[in-house]
Design an enzyme around this catalytic site. Structure first.
Site, PDB file in Angstrom:
ATOM      1  N   ASP A  66     -39.669  37.580  31.407  1.00  0.00           N
ATOM      2  CA  ASP A  66     -39.991  38.426  32.815  1.00  0.00           C
ATOM      3  C   ASP A  66     -39.687  40.064  32.646  1.00  0.00           C
ATOM      4  O   ASP A  66     -38.811  40.091  31.760  1.00  0.00           O
ATOM      5  CB  ASP A  66     -39.506  38.208  33.999  1.00  0.00           C
ATOM      6  CG  ASP A  66     -39.400  36.589  34.213  1.00  0.00           C
ATOM      7  OD1 ASP A  66     -40.418  36.020  34.176  1.00  0.00           O
ATOM      8  OD2 ASP A  66     -38.261  36.012  34.509  1.00  0.00           O
ATOM      9  N   ASP A  72     -32.079  45.389  38.140  1.00  0.00           N
ATOM     10  CA  ASP A  72     -31.626  44.038  37.468  1.00  0.00           C
ATOM     11  C   ASP A  72     -30.285  44.375  36.603  1.00  0.00           C
ATOM     12  O   ASP A  72     -29.359  43.631  36.563  1.00  0.00           O
ATOM     13  CB  ASP A  72     -32.676  43.399  36.713  1.00  0.00           C
ATOM     14  CG  ASP A  72     -33.930  42.920  37.504  1.00  0.00           C
ATOM     15  OD1 ASP A  72     -34.370  43.718  38.145  1.00  0.00           O
ATOM     16  OD2 ASP A  72     -34.509  41.780  36.960  1.00  0.00           O
ATOM     17  N   GLU A  95     -28.761  35.079  33.799  1.00  0.00           N
ATOM     18  CA  GLU A  95     -30.415  34.927  33.469  1.00  0.00           C
ATOM     19  C   GLU A  95     -31.026  36.256  32.655  1.00  0.00           C
ATOM     20  O   GLU A  95     -31.789  35.945  31.757  1.00  0.00           O
ATOM     21  CB  GLU A  95     -31.164  35.146  34.961  1.00  0.00           C
ATOM     22  CG  GLU A  95     -32.636  35.031  34.824  1.00  0.00           C
ATOM     23  CD  GLU A  95     -33.295  35.738  36.118  1.00  0.00           C
ATOM     24  OE1 GLU A  95     -33.469  34.861  37.065  1.00  0.00           O
ATOM     25  OE2 GLU A  95     -33.382  36.782  36.365  1.00  0.00           O
ATOM     26  N   GLU A  96     -29.899  37.352  32.716  1.00  0.00           N
ATOM     27  CA  GLU A  96     -30.307  38.335  31.878  1.00  0.00           C
ATOM     28  C   GLU A  96     -29.739  38.554  30.696  1.00  0.00           C
ATOM     29  O   GLU A  96     -30.131  39.659  29.934  1.00  0.00           O
ATOM     30  CB  GLU A  96     -29.987  39.709  32.694  1.00  0.00           C
ATOM     31  CG  GLU A  96     -30.553  39.937  34.020  1.00  0.00           C
ATOM     32  CD  GLU A  96     -32.035  39.974  34.136  1.00  0.00           C
ATOM     33  OE1 GLU A  96     -32.864  40.312  32.907  1.00  0.00           O
ATOM     34  OE2 GLU A  96     -32.664  39.670  35.153  1.00  0.00           O
ATOM     35  N   ASP A 118     -27.935  34.741  38.662  1.00  0.00           N
ATOM     36  CA  ASP A 118     -28.986  35.442  38.769  1.00  0.00           C
ATOM     37  C   ASP A 118     -28.673  36.677  39.236  1.00  0.00           C
ATOM     38  O   ASP A 118     -28.574  36.693  40.658  1.00  0.00           O
ATOM     39  CB  ASP A 118     -30.007  34.599  39.462  1.00  0.00           C
ATOM     40  CG  ASP A 118     -31.345  35.170  39.492  1.00  0.00           C
ATOM     41  OD1 ASP A 118     -31.470  36.497  38.962  1.00  0.00           O
ATOM     42  OD2 ASP A 118     -32.334  34.619  39.991  1.00  0.00           O
ATOM     43  N   LEU A 120     -29.980  39.526  40.034  1.00  0.00           N
ATOM     44  CA  LEU A 120     -30.971  40.246  41.123  1.00  0.00           C
ATOM     45  C   LEU A 120     -32.235  39.160  41.076  1.00  0.00           C
ATOM     46  O   LEU A 120     -32.891  39.112  40.129  1.00  0.00           O
ATOM     47  CB  LEU A 120     -31.343  41.574  40.465  1.00  0.00           C
ATOM     48  CG  LEU A 120     -31.730  42.578  41.393  1.00  0.00           C
ATOM     49  CD1 LEU A 120     -32.954  42.226  42.248  1.00  0.00           C
ATOM     50  CD2 LEU A 120     -30.424  42.784  42.235  1.00  0.00           C
ATOM     51  N   ASP A 121     -32.300  38.598  42.119  1.00  0.00           N
ATOM     52  CA  ASP A 121     -33.423  37.406  42.358  1.00  0.00           C
ATOM     53  C   ASP A 121     -34.363  38.245  43.076  1.00  0.00           C
ATOM     54  O   ASP A 121     -34.238  38.800  43.997  1.00  0.00           O
ATOM     55  CB  ASP A 121     -32.975  36.171  42.957  1.00  0.00           C
ATOM     56  CG  ASP A 121     -34.021  35.478  43.345  1.00  0.00           C
ATOM     57  OD1 ASP A 121     -34.532  34.850  42.289  1.00  0.00           O
ATOM     58  OD2 ASP A 121     -34.491  35.292  44.577  1.00  0.00           O
ATOM     59  N   GLU A 282     -30.754  29.187  39.311  1.00  0.00           N
ATOM     60  CA  GLU A 282     -31.538  29.319  40.699  1.00  0.00           C
ATOM     61  C   GLU A 282     -31.426  27.953  41.246  1.00  0.00           C
ATOM     62  O   GLU A 282     -31.220  27.788  42.321  1.00  0.00           O
ATOM     63  CB  GLU A 282     -32.990  29.649  40.312  1.00  0.00           C
ATOM     64  CG  GLU A 282     -32.983  31.251  39.948  1.00  0.00           C
ATOM     65  CD  GLU A 282     -34.376  31.694  39.394  1.00  0.00           C
ATOM     66  OE1 GLU A 282     -34.602  32.871  39.731  1.00  0.00           O
ATOM     67  OE2 GLU A 282     -35.018  30.953  38.715  1.00  0.00           O
TER      68      GLU A 282
HETATM   69  P1  AHG Z   1     -36.292  36.737  39.154  1.00  0.00           P
HETATM   70  O1  AHG Z   1     -36.511  38.046  40.006  1.00  0.00           O
HETATM   71  O2  AHG Z   1     -34.631  36.610  39.204  1.00  0.00           O
HETATM   72  O3  AHG Z   1     -36.842  36.585  37.937  1.00  0.00           O
HETATM   73  O4  AHG Z   1     -36.912  35.530  40.264  1.00  0.00           O
HETATM   74  C1  AHG Z   1     -38.054  35.534  40.618  1.00  0.00           C
HETATM   75  C2  AHG Z   1     -38.329  34.349  41.109  1.00  0.00           C
HETATM   76  C3  AHG Z   1     -37.807  33.625  42.422  1.00  0.00           C
HETATM   77  O5  AHG Z   1     -37.041  34.433  43.067  1.00  0.00           O
HETATM   78  C4  AHG Z   1     -39.185  33.266  43.104  1.00  0.00           C
HETATM   79  O6  AHG Z   1     -39.273  32.286  43.914  1.00  0.00           O
HETATM   80  C5  AHG Z   1     -40.404  33.360  41.926  1.00  0.00           C
HETATM   81  O7  AHG Z   1     -39.874  33.907  41.003  1.00  0.00           O
HETATM   82  C6  AHG Z   1     -41.693  33.835  42.358  1.00  0.00           C
HETATM   83  O8  AHG Z   1     -42.539  33.593  41.297  1.00  0.00           O
HETATM   84  P2  AHG Z   1     -44.028  33.788  41.552  1.00  0.00           P
HETATM   85  O9  AHG Z   1     -44.378  35.147  41.467  1.00  0.00           O
HETATM   86  O10 AHG Z   1     -44.644  33.221  40.380  1.00  0.00           O
HETATM   87  O11 AHG Z   1     -44.552  32.917  42.777  1.00  0.00           O
HETATM   88 MN    MN Z   2     -34.387  34.729  40.356  1.00  0.00          MN
HETATM   89 MN    MN Z   3     -33.146  37.471  38.384  1.00  0.00          MN
END
Ligand code: AHG
Ligand code: MN
Ligand code: MN
Length: 349
Positions: A66, A72, A95-96, A118, A120-121, A282
């Protein structure tokens, strides 16, 4: 006259609870306090995200592919440095970061806890002022002493000693469990303290909200599609159709469902058979909190907390929330599995 309640701060609460365990050494309490402190600093940065040049992407991708935003990185560094000086933790996995980070200082190398993070989620929501969060888990190390090892992090979710999240939303809250119920603390910015605002959180048994990225509908397995269609169908007795709510920040979606009741799903898709969410950072912590609030968390057919992880950044499909709703989706998952599983006669024919 209105009766006044004594304000209990997070630190006081942690201290009170420690006194209830006769053999507690204070290490876990210290760790929780340090996490609470790091959360306040991250909160300060989150709140001024629109003002300073911390917005925007760094252009780097994290381990699971990602795009990483600057905040983050900031949150990651902040929590790591808080844990590095804490003295109660011998390492963390985030996660990072590609690999876990051992803390080898004299004070920490023999400490008995490890932390997964995690930092920054919901990072896609940073730039648009929508709730984001931090998620953490604490485990007792498996190895006896010296620098921590991979096995210290690859423990099943049921071995978590504590787990929690911080939600940076319309207000900032820290919600956590040590396996004895779930408690929520709201940050009072005027005094800079997390204050107990949601003692003993119980998720409603029955919910009326389903949360899923419905844009992926066509890519879901048949039983998931059928369950979503069930959520959308009309039935007075079970209060259907349910409402769809999806923030795209796991922390935000789970927090709302804890308060109102509901189910959160991130199922497998044709292109991602393990779904998207990470088991260690998560699924495990959220499953622990959801169970401790009276709810249920499965990967479709198995209890999330019973999964044995084999790698740090492993992903898993997840369905969690109010008992009744998770039971229902499990029924769909299991009944379709029975139909598709070859019978003995078919195999021997
Ligand atoms: P992060 O920002 O830590 O990478 O997590 C994002 C995750 C979670 O928070 C969320 O429920 C999901 O990704 C959303 O994903 P989609 O955009 O695919 O729905
Ligand atoms: Mn997350
Ligand atoms: Mn994250």
């Amino acid at each position: 006259m209105k009766s006044l309640r004594k304000v209990i701060t997070l630190d006081e609460f942690i201290f009170q609870n420690e006194k209830d365990f006769p053999f507690a050494t204070g290490e876990l309490s210290g760790l929780l306090r340090d996490i609470g402190f790091a959360a306040k600093i991250v909160n300060r940065e989150v709140n001024k995200a629109g003002l300073v040049d911390i917005l925007g992407t760094t252009g780097i991708n994290n381990t699971t592919g990602d795009e990483v935003k600057k905040l983050d990185m900031f949150a990651n560094e902040q929590f790591i440095s808080a844990l590095q000086v804490s003295g109660e933790c011998c390492g963390m996995a985030s996660e990072e970061n590609d690999d876990f980070v051992p803390i080898t200082t004299e004070d920490s190398r023999n400490a008995k806890y490890v932390v997964t993070l995690d930092p920054l989620d919901g990072s896609s929501n940073i730039d648009v002022n929508v709730a984001i969060g931090t998620i953490f888990s604490i485990y007792r190390r498996q190895s006896f002493f010296g620098p921590c090892r991979l096995e210290d992090f690859l423990q099943r979710g049921s071995r978590q000693v504590a787990a929690g999240y911080i939600i940076y939303g319309s207000s900032t809250m820290m919600v956590y469990t040590t396996g004895n119920g779930v408690n929520g603390f709201t940050l009072d910015p005027s005094i800079g303290e997390f204050c107990l605002s949601h003692p003993n959180i119980k998720s409603p048994e029955k919910g009326k909200i389903y949360s899923v990225n419905q844009g992926n509908f066509l890519k879901f397995e048949q039983p998931v599609k059928e369950y979503i269609t069930y959520c959308q169908s009309e039935d007075k007795l079970s209060n259907r159709p349910y409402s769809l709510r999806y923030i795209g920040s796991l922390v935000g979606d789970i927090h709302r469902n804890l308060m109102y009741g509901g189910i959160f799903m991130y199922p497998a898709t044709r292109s991602a058979m393990q779904g998207k969410l990470r088991l260690l950072y998560e699924c495990f912590p959220m499953a622990f909190i959801v169970e401790q609030s009276g709810g249920k968390a499965i990967d479709g057919t198995r209890r999330i907390l019973d999964i044995d992880p084999i790698e740090l950044h492993q992903r898993s499909p997840v369905f969690m929330g109010s008992n009744d709703m998770v039971d229902k989706v499990e029924e769909y998952m299991k009944s379709t599995m029975k139909v598709t599983q070859p019978t003995v006669a078919a195999v021997t024919a």
